[in-house]
Write a protein that holds these residues in place. Structure first.
Motif, PDB file in Angstrom:
ATOM      1  N   ARG B   3      -2.666  26.321 -26.981  1.00 12.68           N
ATOM      2  CA  ARG B   3      -1.546  26.054 -27.530  1.00 12.68           C
ATOM      3  C   ARG B   3      -2.041  24.373 -28.262  1.00 12.68           C
ATOM      4  NH1 ARG B   3       4.146  26.479 -25.995  1.00 12.68           N
ATOM      5  NH2 ARG B   3       4.550  25.554 -27.620  1.00 12.68           N
ATOM      6  N   VAL B   4      -2.347  23.788 -27.059  1.00 11.32           N
ATOM      7  CA  VAL B   4      -2.223  22.201 -27.059  1.00 11.32           C
ATOM      8  C   VAL B   4      -3.564  22.075 -28.389  1.00 11.32           C
ATOM      9  CG1 VAL B   4      -3.442  20.235 -26.037  1.00 11.32           C
ATOM     10  CG2 VAL B   4      -1.752  21.626 -24.828  1.00 11.32           C
ATOM     11  N   GLY B   7      -2.242  22.548 -31.552  1.00 10.96           N
ATOM     12  CA  GLY B   7      -1.611  21.421 -31.968  1.00 10.96           C
ATOM     13  C   GLY B   7      -2.379  20.267 -32.330  1.00 10.96           C
ATOM     14  N   ARG B   8      -3.416  20.136 -31.611  1.00  7.65           N
ATOM     15  CA  ARG B   8      -4.298  18.977 -31.923  1.00  7.65           C
ATOM     16  C   ARG B   8      -5.277  19.185 -33.400  1.00  7.65           C
ATOM     17  NH1 ARG B   8      -7.741  17.846 -26.279  1.00  7.65           N
ATOM     18  NH2 ARG B   8      -5.719  16.630 -25.419  1.00  7.65           N
ATOM     19  N   LEU B  10      -3.781  20.770 -35.523  1.00  6.20           N
ATOM     20  CA  LEU B  10      -2.940  20.999 -36.892  1.00  6.20           C
ATOM     21  C   LEU B  10      -2.585  19.230 -37.174  1.00  6.20           C
ATOM     22  CD1 LEU B  10      -1.504  22.957 -38.469  1.00  6.20           C
ATOM     23  CD2 LEU B  10       0.383  22.818 -36.996  1.00  6.20           C
ATOM     24  N   SER B  11      -2.392  18.768 -35.936  1.00  8.70           N
ATOM     25  CA  SER B  11      -2.014  17.373 -36.365  1.00  8.70           C
ATOM     26  C   SER B  11      -3.185  16.322 -36.854  1.00  8.70           C
ATOM     27  CB  SER B  11      -1.713  16.544 -35.054  1.00  8.70           C
ATOM     28  OG  SER B  11      -2.359  17.209 -33.955  1.00  8.70           O
ATOM     29  N   VAL B  14      -3.090  17.172 -40.474  1.00  4.38           N
ATOM     30  CA  VAL B  14      -2.002  16.514 -41.431  1.00  4.38           C
ATOM     31  C   VAL B  14      -2.468  15.027 -41.497  1.00  4.38           C
ATOM     32  CG1 VAL B  14       0.336  15.645 -40.911  1.00  4.38           C
ATOM     33  CG2 VAL B  14      -0.159  17.720 -40.247  1.00  4.38           C
ATOM     34  N   PHE B  15      -3.178  14.345 -40.515  1.00  5.25           N
ATOM     35  CA  PHE B  15      -3.755  13.244 -40.638  1.00  5.25           C
ATOM     36  C   PHE B  15      -4.824  13.154 -41.615  1.00  5.25           C
ATOM     37  CE2 PHE B  15      -6.631   9.936 -39.271  1.00  5.25           C
ATOM     38  CZ  PHE B  15      -5.755   8.929 -38.876  1.00  5.25           C
ATOM     39  N   GLY B  18      -3.208  13.483 -45.279  1.00  3.29           N
ATOM     40  CA  GLY B  18      -2.406  12.302 -45.281  1.00  3.29           C
ATOM     41  C   GLY B  18      -3.436  11.039 -45.718  1.00  3.29           C
ATOM     42  N   LEU B  22      -3.610   9.560 -49.377  1.00  2.00           N
ATOM     43  CA  LEU B  22      -3.427   8.101 -49.768  1.00  2.00           C
ATOM     44  C   LEU B  22      -4.425   7.309 -50.355  1.00  2.00           C
ATOM     45  CD1 LEU B  22      -1.680   7.186 -46.309  1.00  2.00           C
ATOM     46  CD2 LEU B  22      -0.722   6.984 -48.588  1.00  2.00           C
ATOM     47  N   ALA B  23      -5.822   7.842 -50.213  1.00  4.73           N
ATOM     48  CA  ALA B  23      -6.977   7.104 -50.686  1.00  4.73           C
ATOM     49  C   ALA B  23      -6.895   7.522 -51.947  1.00  4.73           C
ATOM     50  CB  ALA B  23      -8.282   7.647 -50.038  1.00  4.73           C
ATOM     51  N   PRO B  27      -4.170   2.629 -55.988  1.00  8.10           N
ATOM     52  CA  PRO B  27      -4.646   2.134 -57.328  1.00  8.10           C
ATOM     53  C   PRO B  27      -5.957   1.496 -57.141  1.00  8.10           C
ATOM     54  CG  PRO B  27      -2.326   1.368 -56.900  1.00  8.10           C
ATOM     55  CD  PRO B  27      -2.680   1.784 -55.441  1.00  8.10           C
TER      56      PRO B  27
END
Lengths: 182, 184
Positions: B3-4, B7-8, B10-11, B14-15, B18, B22-23, B27
């Motif tokens: 599970r850990v 979780g890692r 998945l995070s 997401v990171f 993200g 953003l990149a 602009p």
């Protein structure tokens, strides 16, 4: 040691959100691309023709805080800022602020003059040159505004339109801590 | 433990997503470059008119002024073509822009193109032109902005090809008489 995946996801989201703000801030920060070398450095001097035919140098304003704004007639966000600059020049001029507009425009000078007059500009507008933009790290988008302290150093650089309050805060920073907001 | 790891994973996903997002949205990291989508070669009979559709794409997060912006000081989008002597560009038709308001001017409508838009070019090869393929060159002039800043005017080189053919009527005129009685 067991860790709840939900907690990890939340941490990742928080980091991502922080990055959003970080990158947004980078847009307004002199340390971002093109401006890193300019922060806390003497503002490059230049000599440009003003709309009334005079040649003005940046060094003519040594001892004053200068808001140096690169703009163009075709730039809608620039148009929003101009009335704010007019107000700020009026408000902080007596305390040593000088707003300078540099038109990075291919329009004839008379059109720039007409536009500036329509906007009620009360500060000098200079006809920009590519090389001056290059001196300032390459003005890749407009508006681009540099805040120069009384001792001639660039203390802040902002890309794009920001709020009036942010502009005013930078003006106060350029003028020095002794200037209290009215 | 599994599970850990999940979780890692998945995070981390997401990171990375993200940061990648953003990149893309920063602009300073992107140039508002309009692109021309691949254009098919259009066959047109000489002495007749034909249309060529040029499909352009404005990258996400940007807009460019339309060909008829409401404000006189804005730079309009314009296609300038330099056609070969015997290929006449009769008309360039621009799409209607979209009236939009932006955070920098919430009370003002600006007529813009964003996403995909098509410019139509009406071409007429002269009757005397040699039937073959011709290239038409030109530039799309545009000026882009995002929600807070504007970028200097740019030019996109544009090229499309036209295959000039003989009209069917031309072939008929030149074909020999079909009936032997015609000579009788």
């Amino acid at each position: 040691m067991k860790r709840d995946p939900v907690v990890l996801i939340v941490i990742a989201i928080v980091i991502s959100v922080m990055l959003v703000f970080g990158i947004q801030k980078a847009r307004h920060n002199p340390t971002s691309a093109g401006g890193a070398k300019l922060l806390n450095q003497p503002a490059p001097d230049f000599a440009l023709a003003s709309l009334d035919g005079k040649t003005l140098k940046l060094s003519d304003y040594h001892g004053k805080a200068v808001l140096l704004n690169f703009w163009a007639t075709w730039c809608e966000p620039c148009k929003i800022e101009m009335p704010w600059f007019v107000d700020l020049q009026r408000k902080y001029g007596p305390q040593g602020l000088q707003v300078l507009g540099v038109a990075m425009d291919d329009a004839p000078a008379k059109d720039i003059a007409g536009f500036s007059q329509k906007m009620g500009v009360n500060y000098p507008i200079l006809i920009g040159k590519e090389e001056v933009g290059t001196q300032y790290g390459g003005v890749q988008y407009l508006p681009s505004t540099f805040y120069i302290s009384r001792d001639g150093k660039i203390i802040e650089r902002v890309f794009g339109l920001v709020s009036r309050s942010e502009i005013e805060a930078n003006v106060q920073k350029a003028l020095g801590a002794q200037v209290a907001a009215k | 433990m599994k599970r850990v790891n999940q979780g890692r994973l998945l995070s981390a996903a997401v990171f990375v997503l993200g940061v990648a997002g953003l990149a893309q949205d920063s602009p300073g990291n992107r140039r508002p470059s309009v692109t021309l989508q691949p254009t098919e070669v259009v066959s047109i009979n000489r002495g007749h008119s034909g249309t060529v559709e040029l499909n352009f794409r404005v990258p996400g997060g940007f807009h460019i002024n339309s060909n008829m912006p409401h404000q006189e000081y804005l730079k309009k989008t314009e296609l300038k073509l330099d056609a070969p002597t015997d290929i006449v560009v009769r008309k360039v038709t621009y799409p209607e822009g979209e009236d939009r308001t932006f955070p920098f001017a919430p009370d003002e409508k600006i007529n813009v193109y964003s996403g995909d838009f098509t410019v139509t070019v009406l071409v007429r090869p002269l009757k005397t032109v040699l039937p073959t393929k011709y290239a038409v060159h030109g530039n799309l002039k545009y000026q882009a902005c995002d929600n807070a800043a504007c970028y200097p005017p740019r030019q996109l080189p544009v090229t499309f090809e036209v295959r000039v053919t003989k009209a069917a009527s031309e072939n008929k005129k030149k074909s020999p008489p079909q009936s032997p009685r015609a000579h009788g």
